[in-house]
Design a protein around this motif. Structure first.
Motif, short mmCIF file in Angstrom:
data_model
loop_
_atom_site.label_atom_id
_atom_site.label_comp_id
_atom_site.label_asym_id
_atom_site.label_seq_id
_atom_site.Cartn_x
_atom_site.Cartn_y
_atom_site.Cartn_z
N TYR A 83 50.67 83.01 21.16
CA TYR A 83 50.03 83.90 20.19
C TYR A 83 49.04 83.12 19.34
O TYR A 83 47.92 83.58 19.08
CB TYR A 83 51.09 84.57 19.31
N THR A 87 45.07 83.91 19.13
CA THR A 87 44.55 84.53 17.90
C THR A 87 44.20 83.54 16.80
O THR A 87 43.45 83.89 15.88
CB THR A 87 45.59 85.51 17.31
N PHE A 91 52.59 83.58 14.54
CA PHE A 91 53.26 84.70 15.21
C PHE A 91 54.30 85.39 14.32
O PHE A 91 54.78 86.47 14.65
CB PHE A 91 53.92 84.16 16.49
N MET A 94 54.14 89.22 13.58
CA MET A 94 54.38 90.04 14.78
C MET A 94 55.83 89.91 15.22
O MET A 94 56.45 90.88 15.66
CB MET A 94 53.45 89.59 15.92
N SER A 111 47.82 86.32 29.63
CA SER A 111 47.15 86.17 28.34
C SER A 111 46.16 87.30 28.05
O SER A 111 46.00 87.71 26.90
CB SER A 111 46.43 84.83 28.27
N LEU A 115 48.22 90.56 24.05
CA LEU A 115 48.05 91.10 22.69
C LEU A 115 48.07 92.63 22.67
O LEU A 115 48.71 93.23 21.81
CB LEU A 115 46.76 90.57 22.07
N SER A 116 47.38 93.25 23.62
CA SER A 116 47.37 94.72 23.63
C SER A 116 48.75 95.27 23.98
O SER A 116 49.18 96.28 23.40
CB SER A 116 46.32 95.24 24.62
N GLU A 119 50.94 94.95 20.84
CA GLU A 119 50.65 96.03 19.88
C GLU A 119 51.27 97.34 20.35
O GLU A 119 51.85 98.08 19.56
CB GLU A 119 49.14 96.19 19.72
#
Length: 145
Positions: A83, A87, A91, A94, A111, A115-116, A119
């Motif tokens: 993470y 970014t 982390f 999250m 990778s 992230l998507s 979320e």
């Protein structure tokens, strides 16, 4: 190649030999104690065997639990690093929104989709199974316990 359908791990010696044998020994020991009580035989020896059987039954289970807990810690650390690499942020925020089982499932995501998918897992409260089924770029983990 590892994917959702074949990612589970079974160790034949553990799952099909040791565990059934220890369960059989434990069952036999309980039966032996009940027979000793009914026939007024040497109960001390029967209890001795039962104690040994209980110890032997729980040892592989405890060893597996310890290994899985250690593996989960390693996966959390790996996800923190991934993470941060993606970014530049820690982390922790999250991580608080995700269950450990979700983090473990997200470990398999590539990778580009991590992230998507992370979320989405938070927003839709996806189960680990749903997360794993959503992964397009599966990252193998051949060193799991």
């Amino acid at each position: 190649m590892q994917n959702y359908k074949n990612h589970r791990r079974y160790y034949p010696f553990h799952h099909y030999v040791i565990t059934p044998l220890t369960f059989f020994f434990l069952s036999w020991s309980f039966w032996n104690v009940s027979e000793a009580l009914d026939n007024e035989q040497d109960i001390a020896l029967s209890i001795y065997f039962l104690t040994g059987a209980m110890i032997l039954f729980f040892l592989p289970i405890i060893a597996r639990i310890y290994a899985l807990k250690n593996q989960n810690r390693t996966i959390r650390l790996e996800m923190r690093l991934r993470y941060f690499q993606l970014t530049g942020k820690p982390f922790h925020q999250m991580e608080k929104k995700l269950r450990l089982s979700q983090i473990v499932a997200l470990r398999f995501a590539g990778s580009k989709e991590l992230l998507s998918l992370m979320e989405r897992a938070i927003k839709e409260n996806l189960t680990p199974k749903e997360i794993k089924k959503s992964i397009k770029d599966w990252q193998s983990d051949n060193y799991r316990v």
